[in-house]
Write a protein that holds these residues in place. Structure first.
Motif, PDB file in Angstrom:
ATOM      1  N   THR A 101     -24.479 -18.894  -5.111  1.00  0.00           N
ATOM      2  CA  THR A 101     -22.973 -18.830  -5.024  1.00  0.00           C
ATOM      3  C   THR A 101     -22.559 -17.919  -4.111  1.00  0.00           C
ATOM      4  OG1 THR A 101     -23.088 -19.659  -7.308  1.00  0.00           O
ATOM      5  CG2 THR A 101     -20.814 -18.622  -6.628  1.00  0.00           C
ATOM      6  N   PHE A 102     -23.202 -16.702  -4.231  1.00  0.00           N
ATOM      7  CA  PHE A 102     -22.583 -15.586  -3.474  1.00  0.00           C
ATOM      8  C   PHE A 102     -23.526 -14.930  -2.421  1.00  0.00           C
ATOM      9  CE2 PHE A 102     -21.194 -15.243  -7.932  1.00  0.00           C
ATOM     10  CZ  PHE A 102     -19.897 -15.090  -7.539  1.00  0.00           C
ATOM     11  N   GLU A 103     -24.639 -15.740  -2.056  1.00  0.00           N
ATOM     12  CA  GLU A 103     -25.579 -15.445  -0.896  1.00  0.00           C
ATOM     13  C   GLU A 103     -26.117 -13.949  -1.198  1.00  0.00           C
ATOM     14  OE1 GLU A 103     -23.886 -16.432   2.681  1.00  0.00           O
ATOM     15  OE2 GLU A 103     -23.548 -18.493   2.206  1.00  0.00           O
ATOM     16  N   GLU A 104     -26.353 -13.510  -2.514  1.00  0.00           N
ATOM     17  CA  GLU A 104     -26.812 -12.121  -2.953  1.00  0.00           C
ATOM     18  C   GLU A 104     -27.600 -12.291  -3.989  1.00  0.00           C
ATOM     19  OE1 GLU A 104     -27.916  -9.232  -2.418  1.00  0.00           O
ATOM     20  OE2 GLU A 104     -26.167  -8.685  -1.292  1.00  0.00           O
ATOM     21  N   ASP A 105     -28.677 -11.660  -4.187  1.00  0.00           N
ATOM     22  CA  ASP A 105     -29.450 -11.676  -5.179  1.00  0.00           C
ATOM     23  C   ASP A 105     -29.742 -10.029  -5.805  1.00  0.00           C
ATOM     24  OD1 ASP A 105     -31.310 -10.614  -3.329  1.00  0.00           O
ATOM     25  OD2 ASP A 105     -32.958 -11.996  -4.258  1.00  0.00           O
ATOM     26  N   GLY A 151     -22.026 -17.861 -16.365  1.00  0.00           N
ATOM     27  CA  GLY A 151     -22.950 -17.021 -15.307  1.00  0.00           C
ATOM     28  C   GLY A 151     -22.248 -16.691 -14.364  1.00  0.00           C
ATOM     29  N   ILE A 152     -21.625 -17.491 -13.468  1.00  0.00           N
ATOM     30  CA  ILE A 152     -20.654 -17.121 -12.461  1.00  0.00           C
ATOM     31  C   ILE A 152     -19.712 -16.294 -12.564  1.00  0.00           C
ATOM     32  CG2 ILE A 152     -19.259 -18.158 -10.528  1.00  0.00           C
ATOM     33  CD1 ILE A 152     -20.956 -20.463 -10.483  1.00  0.00           C
ATOM     34  N   HIS A 153     -18.781 -16.417 -13.810  1.00  0.00           N
ATOM     35  CA  HIS A 153     -18.013 -15.492 -14.319  1.00  0.00           C
ATOM     36  C   HIS A 153     -18.472 -14.354 -14.372  1.00  0.00           C
ATOM     37  CE1 HIS A 153     -14.049 -14.358 -16.034  1.00  0.00           C
ATOM     38  NE2 HIS A 153     -14.773 -13.850 -17.082  1.00  0.00           N
ATOM     39  N   LEU A 154     -19.611 -14.139 -15.048  1.00  0.00           N
ATOM     40  CA  LEU A 154     -20.111 -12.708 -15.373  1.00  0.00           C
ATOM     41  C   LEU A 154     -20.596 -11.849 -14.069  1.00  0.00           C
ATOM     42  CD1 LEU A 154     -22.733 -13.533 -18.216  1.00  0.00           C
ATOM     43  CD2 LEU A 154     -20.439 -12.118 -18.334  1.00  0.00           C
ATOM     44  N   LEU A 155     -20.977 -12.730 -12.979  1.00  0.00           N
ATOM     45  CA  LEU A 155     -21.149 -12.030 -11.830  1.00  0.00           C
ATOM     46  C   LEU A 155     -20.038 -11.663 -11.045  1.00  0.00           C
ATOM     47  CD1 LEU A 155     -23.994 -14.607 -10.634  1.00  0.00           C
ATOM     48  CD2 LEU A 155     -24.594 -12.149 -11.432  1.00  0.00           C
ATOM     49  N   ARG A 156     -18.931 -12.682 -10.989  1.00  0.00           N
ATOM     50  CA  ARG A 156     -17.740 -12.311 -10.627  1.00  0.00           C
ATOM     51  C   ARG A 156     -16.931 -11.038 -11.045  1.00  0.00           C
ATOM     52  NH1 ARG A 156     -14.235 -17.848 -10.109  1.00  0.00           N
ATOM     53  NH2 ARG A 156     -14.748 -18.550  -8.135  1.00  0.00           N
TER      54      ARG A 156
END
Length: 278
Positions: A101-105, A151-156
């Protein structure tokens, strides 16, 4: 809730979801995964302690959440029965979502253990609870979509990824670009792996490849081939080395491979190029 309350649980794509009622007033857990617990009752006189931090007391309100880091401990006491939706998410699952999603791990979740209210998380938890209890066709697909959104929301909103914009994270810093291109110029005739270059840039291979192409217009492998072809062109004009010698000196696996790549790049075979321009 009714006395006939039945806990529900399912596991989808690295995430376990459980709708449960805690009847044991004491809790003392350590989990290997990230844990998000969303409360569905108002609980008075609750207390908890997060990974050895000082004990906190207060009211746990409906919709409030606890976010716990992987391999951390939480102890607590809730005097009344409490209904929760609990999400346990593997680190690998969050890394996958961050990468795709963010091209970052590389990230950290902000998991201080302090209860917080996030309306989006509460909405997701309510929808997951309803799907678990309804037990309808398509429920697993709905829950998979909801947990992916979570999961995406937690990362955002609850991770270090929000500290930089998406465009900022996609850029390769100028000093890193110079470091990488200098390394390629000095080692183009050797085997250079994507992982090796990504490590020099302190990035994941996936993220580095995207950033490098944005900066140079070429993928890392294309850039290396370009440097090899430029070397062969110079040697064709300035030396009498055979094509086999040039192909090996440039780092190609064989003369035929060098000839194929050279013609694709220049439009002429190496022999034609030497005859035309020398």
């Amino acid at each position: 809730m009714e006395a006939s309350f039945k806990p529900r649980t399912t596991r989808i794509e690295g995430t376990t979801v459980e709708f449960s009622r805690r009847t044991n007033p004491e809790v003392n857990i350590t989990v290997p995964d990230y844990l998000l617990c969303v409360n569905f009752n108002t609980i008075k006189n609750a207390f908890y302690a997060y990974s050895g931090a000082p004990e906190r007391r207060g009211i746990r309100k409906v919709g409030y959440s606890h976010l716990i880091s992987a391999n951390h401990n939480i102890k607590g006491y809730t005097p009344d029965p409490a209904d929760h939706v609990i999400f346990t998410i593997t680190p690998d699952r969050l890394r996958y979502l961050a990468l795709t999603t963010f091209e970052e791990d590389h990230f950290d979740l902000r998991t201080e253990g302090i209860p917080f209210f996030d309306p989006f998380i509460y909405q997701i938890a309510c929808s997951v609870r309803d799907e678990l209890c309804a037990d309808m066709l398509g429920g697993s697909i709905m829950i998979e979509s909801l947990t992916t959104m979570l999961g995406i929301h937690l990362l955002r909103k609850h991770s270090s990824l929000r500290q930089q914009s998406f465009e900022q994270r996609r850029k390769l810093a100028p000093h890193k670009l110079i470091l990488i291109t200098d390394y390629i110029h000095n080692h183009f005739n050797q085997e250079i792996s994507l992982t090796e270059l990504a490590n020099l840039a302190d990035m994941s291979p996936f993220h580095f490849s995207r950033c490098f192409k944005q900066a140079t217009g070429q993928s890392p492998s294309q850039y290396i081939l370009t440097k090899r072809i430029e070397f062969v062109q110079q040697e064709l004009l300035n030396t009498k080395q055979s094509l086999l010698e040039l192909s090996l000196a440039a780092g190609f696996s064989s003369q035929s491979h060098m000839t194929k790549v050279f013609k694709q790049s220049v439009g002429l075979s190496p022999g034609e190029f030497r005859k035309l321009y020398r």
